[in-house]
Design a protein around this motif. Structure first.
Motif, PDB file in Angstrom:
ATOM      1  N   GLU A 119      54.613  56.434  36.326  1.00  0.00           N
ATOM      2  CA  GLU A 119      54.251  57.681  37.057  1.00  0.00           C
ATOM      3  C   GLU A 119      53.247  57.661  38.251  1.00  0.00           C
ATOM      4  O   GLU A 119      53.595  57.859  39.409  1.00  0.00           O
ATOM      5  CB  GLU A 119      53.738  58.827  36.211  1.00  0.00           C
ATOM      6  N   PHE A 120      52.355  56.782  38.137  1.00  0.00           N
ATOM      7  CA  PHE A 120      51.428  56.592  39.152  1.00  0.00           C
ATOM      8  C   PHE A 120      51.967  55.589  40.344  1.00  0.00           C
ATOM      9  O   PHE A 120      51.658  55.909  41.362  1.00  0.00           O
ATOM     10  CB  PHE A 120      50.053  55.969  38.491  1.00  0.00           C
ATOM     11  N   ALA A 121      52.763  54.565  39.740  1.00  0.00           N
ATOM     12  CA  ALA A 121      53.513  53.664  40.732  1.00  0.00           C
ATOM     13  C   ALA A 121      54.538  54.473  41.586  1.00  0.00           C
ATOM     14  O   ALA A 121      54.616  54.163  42.869  1.00  0.00           O
ATOM     15  CB  ALA A 121      53.812  52.293  40.090  1.00  0.00           C
ATOM     16  N   LEU A 122      55.199  55.349  40.847  1.00  0.00           N
ATOM     17  CA  LEU A 122      56.071  56.054  41.517  1.00  0.00           C
ATOM     18  C   LEU A 122      55.499  57.072  42.516  1.00  0.00           C
ATOM     19  O   LEU A 122      55.903  56.982  43.640  1.00  0.00           O
ATOM     20  CB  LEU A 122      56.996  56.822  40.514  1.00  0.00           C
ATOM     21  N   LEU A 123      54.647  57.496  42.294  1.00  0.00           N
ATOM     22  CA  LEU A 123      53.809  58.621  43.177  1.00  0.00           C
ATOM     23  C   LEU A 123      53.411  57.845  44.437  1.00  0.00           C
ATOM     24  O   LEU A 123      53.402  58.254  45.486  1.00  0.00           O
ATOM     25  CB  LEU A 123      52.529  59.049  42.388  1.00  0.00           C
ATOM     26  N   ALA A 124      53.067  56.414  44.179  1.00  0.00           N
ATOM     27  CA  ALA A 124      52.492  55.616  45.370  1.00  0.00           C
ATOM     28  C   ALA A 124      53.707  55.147  46.278  1.00  0.00           C
ATOM     29  O   ALA A 124      53.642  55.383  47.493  1.00  0.00           O
ATOM     30  CB  ALA A 124      51.885  54.169  44.790  1.00  0.00           C
ATOM     31  N   GLU A 125      54.776  54.951  45.562  1.00  0.00           N
ATOM     32  CA  GLU A 125      56.136  54.776  46.227  1.00  0.00           C
ATOM     33  C   GLU A 125      56.280  55.887  47.274  1.00  0.00           C
ATOM     34  O   GLU A 125      57.173  55.760  48.226  1.00  0.00           O
ATOM     35  CB  GLU A 125      57.090  54.377  45.295  1.00  0.00           C
ATOM     36  N   LEU A 126      56.356  56.956  46.641  1.00  0.00           N
ATOM     37  CA  LEU A 126      56.685  58.339  47.390  1.00  0.00           C
ATOM     38  C   LEU A 126      55.579  58.872  48.306  1.00  0.00           C
ATOM     39  O   LEU A 126      55.730  60.015  48.841  1.00  0.00           O
ATOM     40  CB  LEU A 126      56.683  59.510  46.184  1.00  0.00           C
ATOM     41  N   GLY A 127      54.703  57.933  48.611  1.00  0.00           N
ATOM     42  CA  GLY A 127      53.391  57.948  49.804  1.00  0.00           C
ATOM     43  C   GLY A 127      52.255  58.915  49.139  1.00  0.00           C
ATOM     44  O   GLY A 127      51.512  59.381  49.856  1.00  0.00           O
ATOM     45  N   GLN A 128      52.227  59.028  47.751  1.00  0.00           N
ATOM     46  CA  GLN A 128      50.870  59.761  47.332  1.00  0.00           C
ATOM     47  C   GLN A 128      50.318  58.696  46.295  1.00  0.00           C
ATOM     48  O   GLN A 128      50.112  59.153  45.263  1.00  0.00           O
ATOM     49  CB  GLN A 128      51.324  60.906  46.552  1.00  0.00           C
ATOM     50  N   PRO A 129      49.452  57.774  47.107  1.00  0.00           N
ATOM     51  CA  PRO A 129      48.861  56.922  46.077  1.00  0.00           C
ATOM     52  C   PRO A 129      47.518  57.477  45.715  1.00  0.00           C
ATOM     53  O   PRO A 129      46.992  58.314  46.146  1.00  0.00           O
ATOM     54  CB  PRO A 129      48.547  55.675  47.088  1.00  0.00           C
ATOM     55  N   ILE A 130      47.230  57.123  44.383  1.00  0.00           N
ATOM     56  CA  ILE A 130      45.793  57.641  43.867  1.00  0.00           C
ATOM     57  C   ILE A 130      44.483  56.600  44.000  1.00  0.00           C
ATOM     58  O   ILE A 130      44.933  55.363  43.470  1.00  0.00           O
ATOM     59  CB  ILE A 130      46.159  57.941  42.324  1.00  0.00           C
ATOM     60  N   ASP A 131      43.804  57.005  44.582  1.00  0.00           N
ATOM     61  CA  ASP A 131      42.575  55.755  44.600  1.00  0.00           C
ATOM     62  C   ASP A 131      41.474  56.472  43.428  1.00  0.00           C
ATOM     63  O   ASP A 131      40.926  57.462  43.580  1.00  0.00           O
ATOM     64  CB  ASP A 131      41.720  56.204  45.981  1.00  0.00           C
ATOM     65  N   PHE A 132      41.575  55.368  42.606  1.00  0.00           N
ATOM     66  CA  PHE A 132      40.789  55.650  41.250  1.00  0.00           C
ATOM     67  C   PHE A 132      39.342  55.012  41.651  1.00  0.00           C
ATOM     68  O   PHE A 132      38.551  55.130  40.624  1.00  0.00           O
ATOM     69  CB  PHE A 132      41.343  54.961  40.020  1.00  0.00           C
ATOM     70  N   HIS A 133      39.130  54.526  42.641  1.00  0.00           N
ATOM     71  CA  HIS A 133      37.810  53.823  42.943  1.00  0.00           C
ATOM     72  C   HIS A 133      36.892  54.459  43.799  1.00  0.00           C
ATOM     73  O   HIS A 133      35.519  54.455  43.711  1.00  0.00           O
ATOM     74  CB  HIS A 133      38.084  52.294  43.382  1.00  0.00           C
ATOM     75  N   THR A 134      37.170  55.296  44.514  1.00  0.00           N
ATOM     76  CA  THR A 134      36.717  56.054  45.634  1.00  0.00           C
ATOM     77  C   THR A 134      36.715  57.549  45.535  1.00  0.00           C
ATOM     78  O   THR A 134      38.088  57.991  45.666  1.00  0.00           O
ATOM     79  CB  THR A 134      37.032  55.724  47.077  1.00  0.00           C
ATOM     80  N   ASP A 135      35.880  58.482  45.883  1.00  0.00           N
ATOM     81  CA  ASP A 135      36.099  59.746  45.902  1.00  0.00           C
ATOM     82  C   ASP A 135      36.479  60.322  47.606  1.00  0.00           C
ATOM     83  O   ASP A 135      36.324  59.310  48.519  1.00  0.00           O
ATOM     84  CB  ASP A 135      34.800  60.671  45.484  1.00  0.00           C
ATOM     85  N   ILE A 136      36.564  61.643  47.644  1.00  0.00           N
ATOM     86  CA  ILE A 136      37.052  61.882  49.181  1.00  0.00           C
ATOM     87  C   ILE A 136      35.934  61.867  50.086  1.00  0.00           C
ATOM     88  O   ILE A 136      36.294  62.029  51.307  1.00  0.00           O
ATOM     89  CB  ILE A 136      37.564  63.520  48.768  1.00  0.00           C
ATOM     90  N   ASP A 137      34.818  61.613  49.693  1.00  0.00           N
ATOM     91  CA  ASP A 137      33.558  61.473  50.558  1.00  0.00           C
ATOM     92  C   ASP A 137      33.301  60.069  50.811  1.00  0.00           C
ATOM     93  O   ASP A 137      32.179  59.714  51.348  1.00  0.00           O
ATOM     94  CB  ASP A 137      32.187  62.125  50.009  1.00  0.00           C
ATOM     95  N   GLY A 138      34.051  59.032  50.102  1.00  0.00           N
ATOM     96  CA  GLY A 138      33.945  57.800  50.350  1.00  0.00           C
ATOM     97  C   GLY A 138      32.704  57.076  49.403  1.00  0.00           C
ATOM     98  O   GLY A 138      32.564  55.953  49.614  1.00  0.00           O
ATOM     99  N   ARG A 139      32.480  57.830  48.575  1.00  0.00           N
ATOM    100  CA  ARG A 139      31.419  57.347  47.201  1.00  0.00           C
ATOM    101  C   ARG A 139      32.348  56.628  46.261  1.00  0.00           C
ATOM    102  O   ARG A 139      33.525  57.123  45.655  1.00  0.00           O
ATOM    103  CB  ARG A 139      30.640  58.411  47.092  1.00  0.00           C
ATOM    104  N   PRO A 140      31.777  55.682  45.604  1.00  0.00           N
ATOM    105  CA  PRO A 140      32.642  54.846  44.462  1.00  0.00           C
ATOM    106  C   PRO A 140      32.435  56.247  43.244  1.00  0.00           C
ATOM    107  O   PRO A 140      31.498  56.681  43.316  1.00  0.00           O
ATOM    108  CB  PRO A 140      31.417  53.686  44.319  1.00  0.00           C
ATOM    109  N   ILE A 141      33.475  56.024  42.542  1.00  0.00           N
ATOM    110  CA  ILE A 141      33.762  56.753  41.491  1.00  0.00           C
ATOM    111  C   ILE A 141      32.720  56.201  40.361  1.00  0.00           C
ATOM    112  O   ILE A 141      32.655  55.042  40.182  1.00  0.00           O
ATOM    113  CB  ILE A 141      35.237  56.926  40.797  1.00  0.00           C
TER     114      ILE A 141
END
Length: 228
Positions: A137-159
């Motif tokens: 599911e997550f890889a398919l989303l990335a191929e569809l142009g919606q990759p998930i960044d599990f390391h960084t939040d929207i403000d650029g801070r590490p999760i």
């Protein structure tokens, strides 16, 4: 599309067209997902068109609906059963529902093929099923142009493991008072599925991300899981 080239591909779905033909939904590395008409018989031989099996296909046609000139087995079918069968049907349905027609992606083809091999390991070696589904599911989303960044939040801070996050559509993870645990998000990023809470987090997140793409029409394969 030439008449002589042979293309490796999988059958995602089939439906009857009259008495002697089928309309196939195919996944090909060089052409992506496409529709094609095939006769149920080649000469005197009746075709056994199994899902989860690699075929070599000869196709022709200039419209979006191609014609299968020949189709031959390239490898034995993976004979799934029970929840593994439902899972394979789920992968097929996701690709049919979400992937655009005739959009080539060798990465998608390799992802799908690898996921089938993982499902085979689930059936034969009794390894965990859910990580295979979440990876797809997550890889398919990335191929569809919606990759998930599990390391960084929207403000650029590490999760951070001790924090909670919410998912903002088309933005990413944002700090929240409640939501997804940072420790679970980091575990997903590391492909660490040893804790049940991580699996629950990944399932909830994937459903949230897939929902806008799937719309209101229920997944037929998901209903099979609920009926068992």
């Amino acid at each position: 599309m030439t008449d002589t080239a042979l293309w490796p591909g999988f059958i995602l779905h089939s439906r009857a067209l009259g008495e002697d033909k089928l309309i196939l939904q195919l996944l090909l590395a060089q052409h992506g997902r496409m529709s094609a008409v095939v006769r149920k018989k080649q000469g005197k031989r009746r075709l056994a068109l199994q899902p989860f099996q690699l075929f070599m296909l000869q196709l022709s046609g200039r419209t979006e609906l191609k014609t299968v000139r020949s189709i031959d087995e390239a490898s034995p079918a993976m004979l799934f059963s029970g929840t593994v069968l439902y899972s394979g049907m789920y992968l097929n349905e996701l690709v049919c529902r979400l992937w655009p027609d005739n959009l080539a992606s060798e990465q998608l083809f390799e992802l799908y093929q690898h996921s089938l091999q993982q499902l085979w390991q689930v059936q034969q070696q009794h390894v965990a099923l859910e990580p295979c589904l979440r990876r797809f599911e997550f890889a398919l989303l990335a191929e569809l142009g919606q990759p998930i960044d599990f390391h960084t939040d929207i403000d650029g801070r590490p999760i951070a493991a001790q924090n909670q996050y919410q998912w903002l559509h088309e933005q990413g993870f944002a700090l929240a008072s409640r939501g997804y645990s940072g420790s679970h998000l980091l575990a997903i990023a590391e492909d660490d599925w040893q804790h049940a809470d991580t699996l629950r987090c990944a399932k909830q997140l994937s459903r949230q991300l897939l929902a806008p793409l799937l719309g209101t029409k229920p997944l037929a394969s998901r209903a099979l899981f609920e009926q068992r």
